[in-house]
Design a protein around this motif. Structure first.
Motif, PDB file in Angstrom:
ATOM      1  N   ASP A  55       0.845  -1.180   0.000  1.00 38.77           N
ATOM      2  CA  ASP A  55       0.000   0.000   0.000  1.00 38.77           C
ATOM      3  C   ASP A  55       0.893   1.247   0.000  1.00 38.77           C
ATOM      4  O   ASP A  55       2.071   1.189   0.352  1.00 38.77           O
ATOM      5  CB  ASP A  55      -0.885  -0.043   1.253  1.00 38.77           C
ATOM      6  CG  ASP A  55      -1.963   1.023   1.263  1.00 38.77           C
ATOM      7  OD1 ASP A  55      -2.224   1.619   0.212  1.00 38.77           O
ATOM      8  OD2 ASP A  55      -2.550   1.251   2.336  1.00 38.77           O
ATOM      9  N   ARG A  56       0.333   2.380  -0.374  1.00 43.40           N
ATOM     10  CA  ARG A  56       1.120   3.617  -0.392  1.00 43.40           C
ATOM     11  C   ARG A  56       1.678   3.957   0.981  1.00 43.40           C
ATOM     12  O   ARG A  56       2.772   4.515   1.093  1.00 43.40           O
ATOM     13  CB  ARG A  56       0.272   4.778  -0.909  1.00 43.40           C
ATOM     14  CG  ARG A  56       0.140   4.756  -2.425  1.00 43.40           C
ATOM     15  CD  ARG A  56      -0.650   5.928  -2.904  1.00 43.40           C
ATOM     16  NE  ARG A  56      -2.059   5.537  -2.799  1.00 43.40           N
ATOM     17  CZ  ARG A  56      -3.069   6.362  -2.885  1.00 43.40           C
ATOM     18  NH1 ARG A  56      -2.863   7.632  -3.076  1.00 43.40           N
ATOM     19  NH2 ARG A  56      -4.301   5.930  -2.783  1.00 43.40           N
ATOM     20  N   SER A  57       0.933   3.630   2.032  1.00 40.59           N
ATOM     21  CA  SER A  57       1.439   3.916   3.378  1.00 40.59           C
ATOM     22  C   SER A  57       2.679   3.078   3.682  1.00 40.59           C
ATOM     23  O   SER A  57       3.587   3.546   4.388  1.00 40.59           O
ATOM     24  CB  SER A  57       0.357   3.657   4.431  1.00 40.59           C
ATOM     25  OG  SER A  57      -0.032   2.300   4.442  1.00 40.59           O
ATOM     26  N   GLN A  58       2.763   1.871   3.149  1.00 37.65           N
ATOM     27  CA  GLN A  58       3.955   1.047   3.348  1.00 37.65           C
ATOM     28  C   GLN A  58       5.149   1.632   2.600  1.00 37.65           C
ATOM     29  O   GLN A  58       6.265   1.635   3.107  1.00 37.65           O
ATOM     30  CB  GLN A  58       3.692  -0.393   2.888  1.00 37.65           C
ATOM     31  CG  GLN A  58       2.684  -1.125   3.738  1.00 37.65           C
ATOM     32  CD  GLN A  58       3.140  -1.234   5.172  1.00 37.65           C
ATOM     33  OE1 GLN A  58       4.267  -1.606   5.448  1.00 37.65           O
ATOM     34  NE2 GLN A  58       2.258  -0.891   6.089  1.00 37.65           N
ATOM     35  N   ILE A  59       4.915   2.126   1.413  1.00 34.92           N
ATOM     36  CA  ILE A  59       5.988   2.749   0.634  1.00 34.92           C
ATOM     37  C   ILE A  59       6.484   4.005   1.346  1.00 34.92           C
ATOM     38  O   ILE A  59       7.689   4.255   1.437  1.00 34.92           O
ATOM     39  CB  ILE A  59       5.512   3.052  -0.801  1.00 34.92           C
ATOM     40  CG1 ILE A  59       5.215   1.720  -1.514  1.00 34.92           C
ATOM     41  CG2 ILE A  59       6.537   3.874  -1.567  1.00 34.92           C
ATOM     42  CD1 ILE A  59       4.478   1.855  -2.815  1.00 34.92           C
ATOM     43  N   ALA A  60       5.558   4.794   1.899  1.00 31.53           N
ATOM     44  CA  ALA A  60       5.944   5.981   2.668  1.00 31.53           C
ATOM     45  C   ALA A  60       6.738   5.590   3.904  1.00 31.53           C
ATOM     46  O   ALA A  60       7.703   6.270   4.279  1.00 31.53           O
ATOM     47  CB  ALA A  60       4.696   6.770   3.066  1.00 31.53           C
ATOM     48  N   THR A  61       6.376   4.479   4.530  1.00 34.58           N
ATOM     49  CA  THR A  61       7.102   4.004   5.702  1.00 34.58           C
ATOM     50  C   THR A  61       8.521   3.589   5.339  1.00 34.58           C
ATOM     51  O   THR A  61       9.468   3.857   6.084  1.00 34.58           O
ATOM     52  CB  THR A  61       6.348   2.820   6.360  1.00 34.58           C
ATOM     53  OG1 THR A  61       5.018   3.249   6.665  1.00 34.58           O
ATOM     54  CG2 THR A  61       7.026   2.360   7.624  1.00 34.58           C
ATOM     55  N   VAL A  62       8.686   2.962   4.187  1.00 33.75           N
ATOM     56  CA  VAL A  62      10.028   2.588   3.716  1.00 33.75           C
ATOM     57  C   VAL A  62      10.877   3.846   3.527  1.00 33.75           C
ATOM     58  O   VAL A  62      12.035   3.894   3.942  1.00 33.75           O
ATOM     59  CB  VAL A  62       9.936   1.779   2.404  1.00 33.75           C
ATOM     60  CG1 VAL A  62      11.303   1.633   1.755  1.00 33.75           C
ATOM     61  CG2 VAL A  62       9.302   0.423   2.652  1.00 33.75           C
ATOM     62  N   ILE A  63      10.297   4.870   2.933  1.00 35.83           N
ATOM     63  CA  ILE A  63      11.024   6.120   2.705  1.00 35.83           C
ATOM     64  C   ILE A  63      11.396   6.775   4.035  1.00 35.83           C
ATOM     65  O   ILE A  63      12.527   7.252   4.218  1.00 35.83           O
ATOM     66  CB  ILE A  63      10.198   7.070   1.815  1.00 35.83           C
ATOM     67  CG1 ILE A  63      10.064   6.462   0.415  1.00 35.83           C
ATOM     68  CG2 ILE A  63      10.818   8.454   1.755  1.00 35.83           C
ATOM     69  CD1 ILE A  63       9.059   7.147  -0.467  1.00 35.83           C
ATOM     70  N   LEU A  64      10.452   6.798   4.981  1.00 29.95           N
ATOM     71  CA  LEU A  64      10.753   7.361   6.302  1.00 29.95           C
ATOM     72  C   LEU A  64      11.876   6.599   6.987  1.00 29.95           C
ATOM     73  O   LEU A  64      12.771   7.199   7.594  1.00 29.95           O
ATOM     74  CB  LEU A  64       9.501   7.324   7.184  1.00 29.95           C
ATOM     75  CG  LEU A  64       8.487   8.437   6.994  1.00 29.95           C
ATOM     76  CD1 LEU A  64       7.244   8.162   7.829  1.00 29.95           C
ATOM     77  CD2 LEU A  64       9.084   9.776   7.376  1.00 29.95           C
ATOM     78  N   ALA A  65      11.833   5.279   6.903  1.00 27.32           N
ATOM     79  CA  ALA A  65      12.866   4.460   7.548  1.00 27.32           C
ATOM     80  C   ALA A  65      14.227   4.689   6.918  1.00 27.32           C
ATOM     81  O   ALA A  65      15.251   4.613   7.588  1.00 27.32           O
ATOM     82  CB  ALA A  65      12.490   2.981   7.473  1.00 27.32           C
ATOM     83  N   ALA A  66      14.251   4.984   5.616  1.00 29.41           N
ATOM     84  CA  ALA A  66      15.528   5.244   4.945  1.00 29.41           C
ATOM     85  C   ALA A  66      16.115   6.583   5.382  1.00 29.41           C
ATOM     86  O   ALA A  66      17.333   6.749   5.404  1.00 29.41           O
ATOM     87  CB  ALA A  66      15.330   5.222   3.435  1.00 29.41           C
ATOM     88  N   LYS A  67      15.244   7.538   5.746  1.00 30.04           N
ATOM     89  CA  LYS A  67      15.705   8.876   6.099  1.00 30.04           C
ATOM     90  C   LYS A  67      15.903   9.080   7.596  1.00 30.04           C
ATOM     91  O   LYS A  67      16.694   9.920   8.005  1.00 30.04           O
ATOM     92  CB  LYS A  67      14.695   9.921   5.617  1.00 30.04           C
ATOM     93  CG  LYS A  67      14.642  10.086   4.127  1.00 30.04           C
ATOM     94  CD  LYS A  67      13.668  11.188   3.781  1.00 30.04           C
ATOM     95  CE  LYS A  67      13.683  11.499   2.304  1.00 30.04           C
ATOM     96  NZ  LYS A  67      12.793  12.619   1.973  1.00 30.04           N
ATOM     97  N   HIS A  68      15.141   8.358   8.422  1.00 27.85           N
ATOM     98  CA  HIS A  68      15.123   8.640   9.855  1.00 27.85           C
ATOM     99  C   HIS A  68      15.375   7.373  10.670  1.00 27.85           C
ATOM    100  O   HIS A  68      15.613   6.311  10.133  1.00 27.85           O
ATOM    101  CB  HIS A  68      13.769   9.257  10.247  1.00 27.85           C
ATOM    102  CG  HIS A  68      13.441  10.487   9.485  1.00 27.85           C
ATOM    103  ND1 HIS A  68      14.094  11.684   9.667  1.00 27.85           N
ATOM    104  CD2 HIS A  68      12.520  10.708   8.509  1.00 27.85           C
ATOM    105  CE1 HIS A  68      13.586  12.596   8.851  1.00 27.85           C
ATOM    106  NE2 HIS A  68      12.640  12.020   8.130  1.00 27.85           N
ATOM    107  N   SER A  69      15.244   7.509  11.974  1.00 24.22           N
ATOM    108  CA  SER A  69      15.461   6.412  12.908  1.00 24.22           C
ATOM    109  C   SER A  69      14.455   5.283  12.666  1.00 24.22           C
ATOM    110  O   SER A  69      13.250   5.514  12.625  1.00 24.22           O
ATOM    111  CB  SER A  69      15.297   6.923  14.344  1.00 24.22           C
ATOM    112  OG  SER A  69      15.150   5.855  15.238  1.00 24.22           O
ATOM    113  N   VAL A  70      14.970   4.070  12.522  1.00 23.73           N
ATOM    114  CA  VAL A  70      14.112   2.910  12.286  1.00 23.73           C
ATOM    115  C   VAL A  70      13.191   2.696  13.487  1.00 23.73           C
ATOM    116  O   VAL A  70      11.998   2.417  13.324  1.00 23.73           O
ATOM    117  CB  VAL A  70      14.962   1.651  12.004  1.00 23.73           C
ATOM    118  CG1 VAL A  70      14.104   0.409  11.955  1.00 23.73           C
ATOM    119  CG2 VAL A  70      15.745   1.824  10.713  1.00 23.73           C
ATOM    120  N   VAL A  71      13.716   2.841  14.692  1.00 21.72           N
ATOM    121  CA  VAL A  71      12.911   2.637  15.892  1.00 21.72           C
ATOM    122  C   VAL A  71      11.759   3.644  15.939  1.00 21.72           C
ATOM    123  O   VAL A  71      10.609   3.284  16.223  1.00 21.72           O
ATOM    124  CB  VAL A  71      13.783   2.732  17.166  1.00 21.72           C
ATOM    125  CG1 VAL A  71      12.931   2.682  18.423  1.00 21.72           C
ATOM    126  CG2 VAL A  71      14.831   1.644  17.175  1.00 21.72           C
ATOM    127  N   GLY A  72      12.047   4.891  15.642  1.00 23.89           N
ATOM    128  CA  GLY A  72      11.007   5.925  15.632  1.00 23.89           C
ATOM    129  C   GLY A  72       9.942   5.651  14.581  1.00 23.89           C
ATOM    130  O   GLY A  72       8.742   5.831  14.833  1.00 23.89           O
TER     131      GLY A  72
END
Length: 130
Positions: A55-72
């Protein structure tokens, strides 16, 4: 066939369903009264996992994880999804108290068909405009 024979067969089917699926079923009502917690968990997990995967939310989550803290990202995503699911569960329970499950199912089906027709017509218009 006597009326007792039909009753015995129904009880046998009910016992089979209860044994194999872990359900407390009422065959006469055509539905499931109570399912085991394990079964409900597995059904909800599988349904949510498969519907969210890709889903698009999963793709956005992948992008966030690439840029920021995985735990956050994990904590924020889990809490956000939990809040959304909690709202759906509470809303669904309130609606189920007022409207039958069959009516909700039919309305949901009609709504999804309307979305499908709308998407099809929108894609058709885009194709003709190009």
């Amino acid at each position: 066939m006597s009326s007792d024979a039909g009753k015995e067969e129904m009880e046998e089917v009910q016992k089979t369903v209860e044994t194999k699926m872990g359900w407390k079923s009422d065959v006469e009502l055509g539905g499931v009264k109570k399912a085991s917690l394990r079964w409900v968990f597995m059904e909800a997990f599988t349904m949510t996992f498969l519907s969210e995967w890709g889903d698009r939310s999963q793709i956005a989550t992948v992008i966030l994880a690439a840029k920021h803290s995985v735990v956050g990202v994990v904590l924020g995503s889990v809490m956000g999804h939990a809040a959304c699911t909690l709202g759906a569960v509470i809303g669904g329970k309130l609606i189920a108290d007022w409207i039958s499950v069959r009516t909700v199912t039919l309305l949901g089906g009609v709504l999804f068909l309307a979305f499908a027709i709308s998407s099809f017509l929108g894609a058709l218009n885009e194709t003709q405009a190009s």
